[in-house]
Motif scaffolding. Sequence first.
Motif, PDB file in Angstrom:
ATOM      1  N   GLU A 112      35.619  53.382  50.524  1.00 29.09           N
ATOM      2  CA  GLU A 112      34.381  52.973  51.226  1.00 29.09           C
ATOM      3  C   GLU A 112      34.071  51.492  51.264  1.00 29.09           C
ATOM      4  O   GLU A 112      33.536  51.032  52.344  1.00 29.09           O
ATOM      5  N   TYR A 113      34.149  50.760  50.198  1.00 29.45           N
ATOM      6  CA  TYR A 113      34.194  49.330  50.068  1.00 29.45           C
ATOM      7  C   TYR A 113      34.879  48.657  51.148  1.00 29.45           C
ATOM      8  O   TYR A 113      34.548  47.727  52.164  1.00 29.45           O
ATOM      9  N   LEU A 114      36.242  48.878  51.039  1.00 31.45           N
ATOM     10  CA  LEU A 114      37.088  48.155  52.205  1.00 31.45           C
ATOM     11  C   LEU A 114      36.878  48.424  53.473  1.00 31.45           C
ATOM     12  O   LEU A 114      37.534  47.597  54.356  1.00 31.45           O
TER      13      LEU A 114
ATOM     14  N   ALA B 103      38.221  46.571  57.565  1.00 31.66           N
ATOM     15  CA  ALA B 103      38.455  47.341  58.797  1.00 31.66           C
ATOM     16  C   ALA B 103      37.770  47.315  59.939  1.00 31.66           C
ATOM     17  O   ALA B 103      37.873  47.402  60.858  1.00 31.66           O
ATOM     18  N   ASP B 104      36.210  47.309  59.713  1.00 32.17           N
ATOM     19  CA  ASP B 104      35.164  47.190  60.736  1.00 32.17           C
ATOM     20  C   ASP B 104      34.960  45.933  61.446  1.00 32.17           C
ATOM     21  O   ASP B 104      34.423  45.732  62.528  1.00 32.17           O
TER      22      ASP B 104
ATOM     23  N   GLY C 220      36.892  51.564  38.444  1.00 40.24           N
ATOM     24  CA  GLY C 220      36.927  51.960  39.655  1.00 40.24           C
ATOM     25  C   GLY C 220      37.602  53.168  40.088  1.00 40.24           C
ATOM     26  O   GLY C 220      38.440  53.537  39.517  1.00 40.24           O
ATOM     27  N   THR C 221      37.302  53.677  41.090  1.00 41.02           N
ATOM     28  CA  THR C 221      37.986  54.814  41.889  1.00 41.02           C
ATOM     29  C   THR C 221      38.487  54.565  43.218  1.00 41.02           C
ATOM     30  O   THR C 221      37.718  53.695  43.972  1.00 41.02           O
ATOM     31  N   LEU C 222      39.468  55.283  43.694  1.00 33.74           N
ATOM     32  CA  LEU C 222      40.093  54.940  44.922  1.00 33.74           C
ATOM     33  C   LEU C 222      39.109  55.628  45.909  1.00 33.74           C
ATOM     34  O   LEU C 222      39.130  54.903  47.048  1.00 33.74           O
TER      35      LEU C 222
ATOM     36  N   ASP D  32      29.659  39.820  59.390  1.00 37.56           N
ATOM     37  CA  ASP D  32      30.167  41.390  59.210  1.00 37.56           C
ATOM     38  C   ASP D  32      29.985  41.643  57.803  1.00 37.56           C
ATOM     39  O   ASP D  32      30.682  42.874  57.468  1.00 37.56           O
ATOM     40  N   GLU D  33      29.511  41.045  56.803  1.00 39.67           N
ATOM     41  CA  GLU D  33      29.353  41.478  55.626  1.00 39.67           C
ATOM     42  C   GLU D  33      28.266  42.546  55.229  1.00 39.67           C
ATOM     43  O   GLU D  33      27.421  42.617  56.141  1.00 39.67           O
TER      44      GLU D  33
END
Length: 199
Positions: free
Chosen positions: A46-48, A52-53, A39-41, A79-80
């Motif tokens: 982007e995924y997380l 938040a939305d 993974g990259t931060l 919401d997914e």
Amino acid sequence: MSQNLTFITKHGPEIASVFEDLGQLRIAVFSDSPYLYEGTLTHEMEYLQTYADSPRAFLFAVYDGSKMVGATTCTPLVDETDDVRLPFEQVGFNLDSIFYFGESILLPSYRGIGLGHRFFDEREAHARRFGTYTTTCFCAVERAENHPAQPQDYRPNDAFWTKRGYQKQPTLQSTFEWLDIGQTQPTAKKMVYWMRNLD
């Protein structure tokens, strides 16, 4: 491991305040088998954002001092992302009645003290609060049993999930892509869903 663990909860947009902690924890935990995630931060942020939305999304996290050592998330299935919703839409589920559980992650030295059960308790309680959700679900990667990177002492979580009342749904599957540790190109992974009825 400290004896002074602290717990936090965040809802919807509040979750963005711990994106970096959560992203780093996801990268650390998911680098192990069976995910083997490189993974990259940047990708994590982007995924997380999906959480938040979502106004009804929920995060429960565990800190040891200033370090996040465990966390779990959930959000209404509606919401997914499209990839997550699609298998349920294809067979005619009422998405408005389903709460989707995201990651449930702990650093190895914090396992075996009941936090895994606490994570499920917190998410299920959150879903019940709305009074409109009848089902919870999550998905898990399926790797070949003879995968070369699988440790000899590897034990899947199937027994734990079954004890929690979840049933594997082999006909409900998504395909996600990510980069495996040591690889140069992302590859497709089969994700199978587990479900249970909320009491």
